[in-house]
Scaffold this active site. Structure first.
Site, PDB file in Angstrom:
ATOM      1  N   ASP A  19       0.828  -1.208   0.000  1.00 18.10           N
ATOM      2  CA  ASP A  19       0.000   0.000   0.000  1.00 18.10           C
ATOM      3  C   ASP A  19       0.865   1.262   0.000  1.00 18.10           C
ATOM      4  O   ASP A  19       1.968   1.273   0.555  1.00 18.10           O
ATOM      5  CB  ASP A  19      -0.913  -0.023   1.241  1.00 18.10           C
ATOM      6  CG  ASP A  19      -2.043   0.984   1.119  1.00 18.10           C
ATOM      7  OD1 ASP A  19      -2.334   1.435  -0.004  1.00 18.10           O
ATOM      8  OD2 ASP A  19      -2.637   1.320   2.159  1.00 18.10           O
ATOM      9  N   GLY A  20       0.328   2.320  -0.600  1.00 18.21           N
ATOM     10  CA  GLY A  20       0.983   3.633  -0.528  1.00 18.21           C
ATOM     11  C   GLY A  20       1.542   4.141  -1.844  1.00 18.21           C
ATOM     12  O   GLY A  20       2.147   5.217  -1.879  1.00 18.21           O
ATOM     13  N   TRP A  24       2.557   8.047  -2.366  1.00 19.56           N
ATOM     14  CA  TRP A  24       3.982   8.285  -2.678  1.00 19.56           C
ATOM     15  C   TRP A  24       4.097   9.225  -3.878  1.00 19.56           C
ATOM     16  O   TRP A  24       4.885  10.169  -3.867  1.00 19.56           O
ATOM     17  CB  TRP A  24       4.661   6.937  -2.968  1.00 19.56           C
ATOM     18  CG  TRP A  24       6.126   7.027  -3.278  1.00 19.56           C
ATOM     19  CD1 TRP A  24       7.164   6.922  -2.398  1.00 19.56           C
ATOM     20  CD2 TRP A  24       6.720   7.261  -4.571  1.00 19.56           C
ATOM     21  NE1 TRP A  24       8.367   7.057  -3.058  1.00 19.56           N
ATOM     22  CE2 TRP A  24       8.117   7.271  -4.397  1.00 19.56           C
ATOM     23  CE3 TRP A  24       6.211   7.465  -5.856  1.00 19.56           C
ATOM     24  CZ2 TRP A  24       9.014   7.469  -5.444  1.00 19.56           C
ATOM     25  CZ3 TRP A  24       7.097   7.665  -6.912  1.00 19.56           C
ATOM     26  CH2 TRP A  24       8.482   7.668  -6.697  1.00 19.56           C
ATOM     27  N   GLU A  66     -12.099  -4.767  -5.182  1.00 21.78           N
ATOM     28  CA  GLU A  66     -12.669  -3.413  -5.063  1.00 21.78           C
ATOM     29  C   GLU A  66     -11.921  -2.395  -5.948  1.00 21.78           C
ATOM     30  O   GLU A  66     -12.445  -1.331  -6.275  1.00 21.78           O
ATOM     31  CB  GLU A  66     -12.624  -2.932  -3.607  1.00 21.78           C
ATOM     32  CG  GLU A  66     -13.577  -3.652  -2.667  1.00 21.78           C
ATOM     33  CD  GLU A  66     -13.131  -5.061  -2.303  1.00 21.78           C
ATOM     34  OE1 GLU A  66     -11.904  -5.312  -2.259  1.00 21.78           O
ATOM     35  OE2 GLU A  66     -14.006  -5.928  -2.106  1.00 21.78           O
ATOM     36  N   ASN A  67     -10.674  -2.722  -6.319  1.00 23.86           N
ATOM     37  CA  ASN A  67      -9.879  -1.772  -7.120  1.00 23.86           C
ATOM     38  C   ASN A  67     -10.471  -1.502  -8.506  1.00 23.86           C
ATOM     39  O   ASN A  67     -10.137  -0.500  -9.144  1.00 23.86           O
ATOM     40  CB  ASN A  67      -8.429  -2.252  -7.289  1.00 23.86           C
ATOM     41  CG  ASN A  67      -7.582  -2.129  -6.036  1.00 23.86           C
ATOM     42  OD1 ASN A  67      -6.598  -2.841  -5.863  1.00 23.86           O
ATOM     43  ND2 ASN A  67      -7.945  -1.212  -5.140  1.00 23.86           N
ATOM     44  N   TRP A  68     -11.394  -2.393  -8.969  1.00 26.92           N
ATOM     45  CA  TRP A  68     -12.059  -2.137 -10.259  1.00 26.92           C
ATOM     46  C   TRP A  68     -12.826  -0.822 -10.223  1.00 26.92           C
ATOM     47  O   TRP A  68     -13.131  -0.246 -11.258  1.00 26.92           O
ATOM     48  CB  TRP A  68     -13.031  -3.267 -10.610  1.00 26.92           C
ATOM     49  CG  TRP A  68     -12.358  -4.573 -10.911  1.00 26.92           C
ATOM     50  CD1 TRP A  68     -12.418  -5.717 -10.166  1.00 26.92           C
ATOM     51  CD2 TRP A  68     -11.520  -4.889 -12.042  1.00 26.92           C
ATOM     52  NE1 TRP A  68     -11.674  -6.711 -10.750  1.00 26.92           N
ATOM     53  CE2 TRP A  68     -11.115  -6.231 -11.914  1.00 26.92           C
ATOM     54  CE3 TRP A  68     -11.072  -4.166 -13.156  1.00 26.92           C
ATOM     55  CZ2 TRP A  68     -10.285  -6.867 -12.838  1.00 26.92           C
ATOM     56  CZ3 TRP A  68     -10.253  -4.796 -14.081  1.00 26.92           C
ATOM     57  CH2 TRP A  68      -9.866  -6.122 -13.924  1.00 26.92           C
ATOM     58  N   ARG A  70     -11.805   1.996  -9.143  1.00 27.26           N
ATOM     59  CA  ARG A  70     -10.951   3.186  -9.319  1.00 27.26           C
ATOM     60  C   ARG A  70     -11.202   3.785 -10.699  1.00 27.26           C
ATOM     61  O   ARG A  70     -11.759   3.122 -11.582  1.00 27.26           O
ATOM     62  CB  ARG A  70      -9.481   2.788  -9.184  1.00 27.26           C
ATOM     63  CG  ARG A  70      -9.152   2.407  -7.757  1.00 27.26           C
ATOM     64  CD  ARG A  70      -7.669   2.292  -7.533  1.00 27.26           C
ATOM     65  NE  ARG A  70      -7.446   2.023  -6.114  1.00 27.26           N
ATOM     66  CZ  ARG A  70      -6.291   2.143  -5.506  1.00 27.26           C
ATOM     67  NH1 ARG A  70      -5.228   2.541  -6.165  1.00 27.26           N
ATOM     68  NH2 ARG A  70      -6.177   1.880  -4.217  1.00 27.26           N
ATOM     69  N   ARG A 194      -4.890  -2.133   8.757  1.00 28.27           N
ATOM     70  CA  ARG A 194      -6.076  -2.959   8.522  1.00 28.27           C
ATOM     71  C   ARG A 194      -5.749  -4.023   7.479  1.00 28.27           C
ATOM     72  O   ARG A 194      -4.706  -3.981   6.828  1.00 28.27           O
ATOM     73  CB  ARG A 194      -7.265  -2.095   8.102  1.00 28.27           C
ATOM     74  CG  ARG A 194      -7.012  -1.220   6.914  1.00 28.27           C
ATOM     75  CD  ARG A 194      -8.271  -0.463   6.467  1.00 28.27           C
ATOM     76  NE  ARG A 194      -7.921   0.501   5.450  1.00 28.27           N
ATOM     77  CZ  ARG A 194      -7.849   1.831   5.646  1.00 28.27           C
ATOM     78  NH1 ARG A 194      -8.135   2.356   6.824  1.00 28.27           N
ATOM     79  NH2 ARG A 194      -7.510   2.633   4.657  1.00 28.27           N
TER      80      ARG A 194
HETATM   81  C1  FPP Z   1      -1.841   0.236  -3.356  1.00 29.94           C
HETATM   82  O1  FPP Z   1      -1.441   1.551  -3.501  1.00 29.94           O
HETATM   83  C2  FPP Z   1      -1.392  -0.545  -4.443  1.00 29.94           C
HETATM   84  C3  FPP Z   1      -2.184  -1.044  -5.426  1.00 29.94           C
HETATM   85  C4  FPP Z   1      -3.635  -0.853  -5.534  1.00 29.94           C
HETATM   86  C5  FPP Z   1      -1.619  -1.831  -6.472  1.00 29.94           C
HETATM   87  C6  FPP Z   1      -0.357  -2.532  -6.108  1.00 29.94           C
HETATM   88  C7  FPP Z   1       0.419  -2.499  -7.303  1.00 29.94           C
HETATM   89  C8  FPP Z   1       1.750  -2.497  -7.405  1.00 29.94           C
HETATM   90  C9  FPP Z   1       2.719  -2.643  -6.324  1.00 29.94           C
HETATM   91  C10 FPP Z   1       2.349  -2.292  -8.691  1.00 29.94           C
HETATM   92  C11 FPP Z   1       1.652  -3.021  -9.702  1.00 29.94           C
HETATM   93  C12 FPP Z   1       1.982  -4.437  -9.646  1.00 29.94           C
HETATM   94  C13 FPP Z   1       1.510  -5.230 -10.558  1.00 29.94           C
HETATM   95  C14 FPP Z   1       2.059  -6.599 -10.635  1.00 29.94           C
HETATM   96  C15 FPP Z   1       0.481  -4.759 -11.487  1.00 29.94           C
HETATM   97  P1  FPP Z   1      -2.585   2.657  -3.524  1.00 29.94           P
HETATM   98  O2  FPP Z   1      -2.764   3.060  -4.946  1.00 29.94           O
HETATM   99  O3  FPP Z   1      -3.798   2.145  -2.827  1.00 29.94           O
HETATM  100  O4  FPP Z   1      -1.885   3.776  -2.718  1.00 29.94           O
HETATM  101  P2  FPP Z   1      -2.592   4.870  -1.790  1.00 29.94           P
HETATM  102  O5  FPP Z   1      -3.199   4.131  -0.617  1.00 29.94           O
HETATM  103  O6  FPP Z   1      -1.446   5.716  -1.383  1.00 29.94           O
HETATM  104  O7  FPP Z   1      -3.586   5.585  -2.645  1.00 29.94           O
END
Ligand code: FPP
Length: 242
Positions: A19-20, A24, A66-68, A70, A194
């Site tokens: 996460d992050g 970042w 759930e990421n769908w 976004r 979490r």
């Molecule tokens: C969470 O960061 C990360 C993700 C939703 C995707 C994880 C993906 C990678 C590490 C790179 C992609 C890897 C592959 C193999 C496709 P966030 O976007 O939720 O960060 P935030 O909480 O700071 O918004």
């Protein structure tokens, strides 16, 4: 030369919530996708360090069910990165005899990425010492509900003769993680504490490690800190220490 690190007590299976990435990037006034690109570099580095230390199973949460939801731009970019990541990584997986697999509902993944995924699974299926598992379009509640439905079908169709025969082993065999050991250590980067619908059934006795480090900044030294922290944990699995 990197110093050789010795661990007393190494987890066999590490699961990571990476996460992050978005925060970042936003902190640096960059597009969120730049965070994901840097996140892939972090994943490469952590896999390399895991090989160095002798970790057998690494399961990483790359995309949740759930990421769908976004914005389409971010989803499309992540799918594109996924497609590129798998084809770029395949020679390394083969060279290191790493069994690559996926947990989650990959039917939803676009064809071009899915084709690379299925190819990588096929080309590495003969390896059985080290495992890299990507959780993709993965949601743990969905996985548990599916397992309940499949177990009910086993009963209805007579493969399970009576209700007393339904146990953890039967139920687990219908999870995506069938045949995998449960994680010993779960790492979540990015400062949130979490679980976010990740491996809910499998982490019953897993040690949890939360760090404020954003995933793109997570590297060998951060993994060492997590492993050194794990080394001190006394795992009782609900029993008392004898
Ligand atoms: C969470 O960061 C990360 C993700 C939703 C995707 C994880 C993906 C990678 C590490 C790179 C992609 C890897 C592959 C193999 C496709 P966030 O976007 O939720 O960060 P935030 O909480 O700071 O918004």
């Amino acid at each position: 030369m990197k110093e050789k690190i010795v661990f007393d007590n190494l987890p066999r299976h590490i699961a990571i919530i990476m996460d992050g990435n978005g925060r970042w990037a936003e902190k640096r006034n960059l597009d969120r996708i730049e965070g994901h690109i840097k996140g892939i570099k972090a994943l490469r580095s952590v896999l390399k360090s895991s090989l160095e230390f002798g970790i057998k199973y690494l399961t990483v949460f790359a995309f949740s069910s759930e990421n769908w939801q976004r914005p389409k731009k971010e989803v499309d970019s992540l799918m594109h990165l996924l497609e590129q990541y798998i084809s770029a990584e395949l020679p390394m997986l083969i060279k290191n005899k790493i069994n690559f697999n996926v947990i989650g509902n990959i039917e939803k993944i676009p064809y071009s990425a899915k084709r690379n995924i299925l190819n990588a699974i096929d080309k590495t299926s003969g390896y059985s010492d080290i495992f890299l598992i990507l959780a993709l379009s993965y949601g743990s509640r969905e996985e548990i509900i599916n397992s309940a439905a499949k177990t009910a079908l086993d009963f209805k169709e007579g493969r399970i003769k009576n209700l007393n025969a339904i146990n953890e082993s039967v139920f687990s065999s219908h999870l995506y993680t069938n045949n995998m050991p449960d994680p010993d250590l779960l790492i979540r980067t990015g400062g949130e504490e979490r679980i976010s619908n990740f491996l809910l059934f499998q982490i019953a006795y897993t040690e949890l490690y939360f760090t404020k480090t954003m995933w793109p900044d997570f590297e060998r030294k951060n993994l060492i800190s997590a492993l050194k922290n794990y080394e001190k944990r006394i795992r009782r699995f609900g029993k008392i220490k004898v």
